[in-house]
Design a protein around this motif. Sequence first.
Motif, PDB file in Angstrom:
ATOM      1  N   ALA A  82     -13.346 -26.133   4.373  1.00  0.00           N
ATOM      2  CA  ALA A  82     -13.464 -27.181   3.356  1.00  0.00           C
ATOM      3  C   ALA A  82     -14.349 -28.326   3.852  1.00  0.00           C
ATOM      4  N   LYS A  83     -14.149 -28.716   5.087  1.00  0.00           N
ATOM      5  CA  LYS A  83     -14.957 -29.807   5.649  1.00  0.00           C
ATOM      6  C   LYS A  83     -16.425 -29.414   5.745  1.00  0.00           C
ATOM      7  N   ASN A  84     -16.697 -28.166   6.144  1.00  0.00           N
ATOM      8  CA  ASN A  84     -18.085 -27.691   6.204  1.00  0.00           C
ATOM      9  C   ASN A  84     -18.710 -27.620   4.811  1.00  0.00           C
ATOM     10  N   LEU A  85     -17.940 -27.157   3.840  1.00  0.00           N
ATOM     11  CA  LEU A  85     -18.444 -27.066   2.469  1.00  0.00           C
ATOM     12  C   LEU A  85     -18.703 -28.457   1.895  1.00  0.00           C
ATOM     13  N   ALA A  86     -17.793 -29.391   2.128  1.00  0.00           N
ATOM     14  CA  ALA A  86     -17.967 -30.755   1.616  1.00  0.00           C
ATOM     15  C   ALA A  86     -19.244 -31.381   2.172  1.00  0.00           C
ATOM     16  N   LYS A  87     -19.500 -31.140   3.443  1.00  0.00           N
ATOM     17  CA  LYS A  87     -20.719 -31.668   4.061  1.00  0.00           C
ATOM     18  C   LYS A  87     -21.951 -31.025   3.434  1.00  0.00           C
ATOM     19  N   ALA A  88     -21.944 -29.701   3.295  1.00  0.00           N
ATOM     20  CA  ALA A  88     -23.100 -28.985   2.736  1.00  0.00           C
ATOM     21  C   ALA A  88     -23.352 -29.346   1.274  1.00  0.00           C
ATOM     22  N   ALA A  89     -22.274 -29.546   0.520  1.00  0.00           N
ATOM     23  CA  ALA A  89     -22.390 -29.831  -0.918  1.00  0.00           C
ATOM     24  C   ALA A  89     -22.506 -31.324  -1.213  1.00  0.00           C
ATOM     25  N   GLU A  90     -22.426 -32.138  -0.159  1.00  0.00           N
ATOM     26  CA  GLU A  90     -22.405 -33.592  -0.335  1.00  0.00           C
ATOM     27  C   GLU A  90     -21.313 -33.976  -1.334  1.00  0.00           C
ATOM     28  N   ALA A  91     -20.119 -33.435  -1.058  1.00  0.00           N
ATOM     29  CA  ALA A  91     -18.968 -33.623  -1.940  1.00  0.00           C
ATOM     30  C   ALA A  91     -17.892 -34.445  -1.242  1.00  0.00           C
ATOM     31  N   ASP A  92     -17.041 -35.055  -2.046  1.00  0.00           N
ATOM     32  CA  ASP A  92     -15.870 -35.740  -1.512  1.00  0.00           C
ATOM     33  C   ASP A  92     -14.845 -34.686  -1.103  1.00  0.00           C
ATOM     34  N   LEU A  93     -13.885 -35.071  -0.285  1.00  0.00           N
ATOM     35  CA  LEU A  93     -12.896 -34.148   0.260  1.00  0.00           C
ATOM     36  C   LEU A  93     -11.495 -34.628  -0.095  1.00  0.00           C
ATOM     37  N   TYR A  94     -10.637 -33.693  -0.522  1.00  0.00           N
ATOM     38  CA  TYR A  94      -9.254 -34.025  -0.874  1.00  0.00           C
ATOM     39  C   TYR A  94      -8.342 -32.904  -0.388  1.00  0.00           C
ATOM     40  N   GLU A  95      -7.336 -33.261   0.380  1.00  0.00           N
ATOM     41  CA  GLU A  95      -6.380 -32.263   0.866  1.00  0.00           C
ATOM     42  C   GLU A  95      -5.197 -32.155  -0.091  1.00  0.00           C
ATOM     43  N   ILE A  96      -4.923 -30.955  -0.532  1.00  0.00           N
ATOM     44  CA  ILE A  96      -3.748 -30.653  -1.359  1.00  0.00           C
ATOM     45  C   ILE A  96      -2.596 -30.439  -0.379  1.00  0.00           C
ATOM     46  N   ARG A  97      -1.645 -31.354  -0.401  1.00  0.00           N
ATOM     47  CA  ARG A  97      -0.543 -31.296   0.560  1.00  0.00           C
ATOM     48  C   ARG A  97       0.790 -31.105  -0.153  1.00  0.00           C
ATOM     49  N   PRO A  98       1.649 -30.255   0.389  1.00  0.00           N
ATOM     50  CA  PRO A  98       2.986 -30.108  -0.197  1.00  0.00           C
ATOM     51  C   PRO A  98       3.857 -31.310   0.167  1.00  0.00           C
ATOM     52  N   ALA A  99       4.779 -31.670  -0.716  1.00  0.00           N
ATOM     53  CA  ALA A  99       5.702 -32.775  -0.434  1.00  0.00           C
ATOM     54  C   ALA A  99       6.504 -32.474   0.828  1.00  0.00           C
ATOM     55  N   VAL A 100       6.865 -31.210   0.995  1.00  0.00           N
ATOM     56  CA  VAL A 100       7.567 -30.765   2.197  1.00  0.00           C
ATOM     57  C   VAL A 100       6.605 -29.847   2.944  1.00  0.00           C
ATOM     58  N   PRO A 101       6.085 -30.283   4.087  1.00  0.00           N
ATOM     59  CA  PRO A 101       5.127 -29.459   4.824  1.00  0.00           C
ATOM     60  C   PRO A 101       5.714 -28.096   5.206  1.00  0.00           C
ATOM     61  N   TYR A 102       4.843 -27.096   5.265  1.00  0.00           N
ATOM     62  CA  TYR A 102       5.257 -25.754   5.667  1.00  0.00           C
ATOM     63  C   TYR A 102       5.379 -25.688   7.187  1.00  0.00           C
ATOM     64  N   THR A 103       6.458 -25.075   7.655  1.00  0.00           N
ATOM     65  CA  THR A 103       6.649 -24.822   9.080  1.00  0.00           C
ATOM     66  C   THR A 103       6.159 -23.406   9.388  1.00  0.00           C
TER      67      THR A 103
END
Length: 154
Positions: free
Chosen positions: A19-40
């Motif tokens: 995602a970080k590589n794609l955002a850089k290549a596409a000159e796009a903003d980055l947003y992480e989709i995070r669960p309310a309860v993180p996965y272990t």
Amino acid sequence: MSKKLVAYFSASGNTARLAKNLAKAAEADLYEIRPAVPYTSADLNWQNKQSRSSVEMSDHSSRPELADKSADIAAYDTIYVGFPVWWYIAPTIINSFLESYDFSGKKIILFATSGGSGFGKAVQNLKSSAPDAEIIEGRVNPSAKDIEKLSAMV
């Protein structure tokens, strides 16, 4: 010029790197989709039918709660959505994300990481969560060259 966002869910860090590589290549903003309860690690044990991920993926109506809903989707024309492929589809948290915003008239380009499978029925299973968006199957495990191609898919 269209405004682009790379939104991603990453359980182990692989999808985050892409995602970080794609955002850089596409000159796009980055947003992480995070669960309310993180996965272990135990939650992600696909060999255990009682693990959280197995239970969620067995129930296609499962919608894990999001940690936040702060993405300004209205500001973007194109949204790249990345995820690890689980059980030949996107994890149900991606449905949670898509159903939390209005994607009407937006172009959604999917990218994913996988240990060996393709998208499977990911596009088909996500269409009902963003019915008024155009959902495009991008690439699984994209190479650097593929990331360049994805970044140009606008």
